[in-house]
Design an enzyme around this catalytic site. Structure first.
Site, PDB file in Angstrom:
ATOM      1  N   ALA A 173       0.824  -1.225   0.000  1.00 31.34           N
ATOM      2  CA  ALA A 173       0.000   0.000   0.000  1.00 31.34           C
ATOM      3  C   ALA A 173       0.850   1.264   0.000  1.00 31.34           C
ATOM      4  O   ALA A 173       1.189   1.794  -1.049  1.00 31.34           O
ATOM      5  CB  ALA A 173      -0.951  -0.028   1.191  1.00 31.34           C
ATOM      6  N   CYS A 174       1.219   1.762   1.182  1.00 33.19           N
ATOM      7  CA  CYS A 174       1.836   3.090   1.263  1.00 33.19           C
ATOM      8  C   CYS A 174       3.196   3.167   0.594  1.00 33.19           C
ATOM      9  O   CYS A 174       3.528   4.178  -0.028  1.00 33.19           O
ATOM     10  CB  CYS A 174       1.921   3.524   2.720  1.00 33.19           C
ATOM     11  SG  CYS A 174       0.293   3.708   3.488  1.00 33.19           S
ATOM     12  N   VAL A 175       3.993   2.108   0.701  1.00 36.71           N
ATOM     13  CA  VAL A 175       5.296   2.109   0.030  1.00 36.71           C
ATOM     14  C   VAL A 175       5.104   2.033  -1.480  1.00 36.71           C
ATOM     15  O   VAL A 175       5.717   2.784  -2.244  1.00 36.71           O
ATOM     16  CB  VAL A 175       6.175   0.948   0.535  1.00 36.71           C
ATOM     17  CG1 VAL A 175       7.412   0.785  -0.341  1.00 36.71           C
ATOM     18  CG2 VAL A 175       6.590   1.198   1.981  1.00 36.71           C
TER      19      VAL A 175
END
Length: 241
Positions: A173-175
Site C-alpha cells: 500500500a503506502c510504500v
C-alpha cells in the site's frame, strides 16, 4: 505461519517469478532507472503504530530482525554524507467514522485508520530506534501515497533531489503508492530491499518483484550505502583543508 507453509510459499513465489521474468524480458520490462546525483530518503510509516506490537497496523517480527537494523545502516549513510532525509507518518484529527467532516476521507470504509489518532502522539511518532534528528523533515500524510495531497514533491525539488530511496511499510500500500507517485513526479525511484515490510506473508517478495519490473530499481542496503558514500554532499577532509 508454520515453517513448512512458509517454505511452500517461497517455492511458489520463486516459480511464479521465474515464469513471469520470461514474459517481462520478452516484452521489454525490467529496465533500469539507475541512481542519480542528489538522493533523498523517503521513509514511509515507520512509526510505532506499525513497528511496535499492539496496533492493527503492526507489521510483525521482521521489524526487529531485518527492517530496523537495515534502516539504521541506511540512515547512518544518509547522515554521514549530508543527504536529505524525510520521515513520513500518518494520523487523523477526527476519527469519528460517522462524521462526514472526518479527515479520514473514505479510507476508513476499508481499513481501521481510526486506530491512529493524532491525539495519541506515541502512535504516530517515528520509532525511537530510527528517530529523526535535527534538520530531518517529519511529514504527516492522510492517504496511502506520501505524495498525495502533501508538499513532498515540492520539498524534494527545492533541495534539488533527483533520486528517492524509499523504505517503510507496507509494501502492498503506502510504500508501493509512494514509489509509483514518485516516479510519476519525475524522480528516479529506488526501493531498498531489506527496509520494506508488510504484515502479510509473501506480500513483500511479490510487490518488490513487480515494482522492480515496472516502477523502481530494487536494491540492497549495501548497494545503497555504497552509492550514498560515492555521491557524498559533504566535503572530504582533504578538500576542507
Amino acid at each position: 505461519m508454520s515453517e513448512a507453509l512458509h517454505e511452500k510459499l517461497e517455492r511458489a513465489l520463486r516459480d511464479a517469478f521465474d515464469a513471469s521474468t520470461e514474459i517481462y524480458k520478452q516484452r521489454g520490462f525490467q529496465r533500469r532507472i539507475g541512481f542519480g546525483s542528489r538522493p533523498a530518503l523517503v521513509s514511509v510509516d515507520l512509526a510505532n503504530a506499525w513497528t511496535r506490537p499492539g496496533n492493527p497496523f503492526y507489521c510483525g517480527d521482521t521489524m526487529d530482525n531485518e527492517l530496523i537494523p537495515g534502516m539504521q545502516k541506511l540512515l547512518k549513510a544518509f547522515r554521514d554524507n549530508g543527504h536529505v532525509v524525510v520521515h513520513v507518518t500518518t494520523a487523523y484529527q477526527n476519527t469519528d467514522r460517522n462524521d462526514p467532516n472526518t479527515d479520514m476521507g473514505m479510507w476508513h470504509h476499508k481499513i481501521p485508520v481510526e486506530a491512529v489518532n493524532l491525539k495519541d502522539e506515541d502512535l504516530w511518532a517515528i520509532d525511537s530506534r530510527i528517530a529523526p534528528i535535527e534538520g530531518e523533515y517529519v511529514m504527516l500524510k492522510k492517504r496511502a501515497s506520501s505524495f498525495s495531497g502533501t508538499p513532498l514533491a515540492g520539498y524534494l525539488r527545492s533541495a534539488s533531489v533527483d533520486t528517492i530511496l524509499v523504505t517503510g511499510v507496507t509494501a502492498t500500500a503506502c510504500v508501493r503508492t509512494t514509489i509509483c507517485d514518485g516516479l510519476a513526479e519525475g524522480f528516479r525511484t529506488i526501493a531498498v530491499k531489506e527496509c520494506i515490510g508488510d504484515r502479510v506473508p509473501g506480500a513483500v517478495a511479490w510487490n518488490l518483484y513487480d515494482i522492480d519490473a515496472k516502477f523502481a530499481d530494487v536494491e540492497t542496503v549495501e548497494t545503497c550505502v555504497n552509492y550514498l558514500e560515492r555521491v557524498s554532499r559533504k566535503p572530504s577532509s582533504m578538500a576542507a583543508e
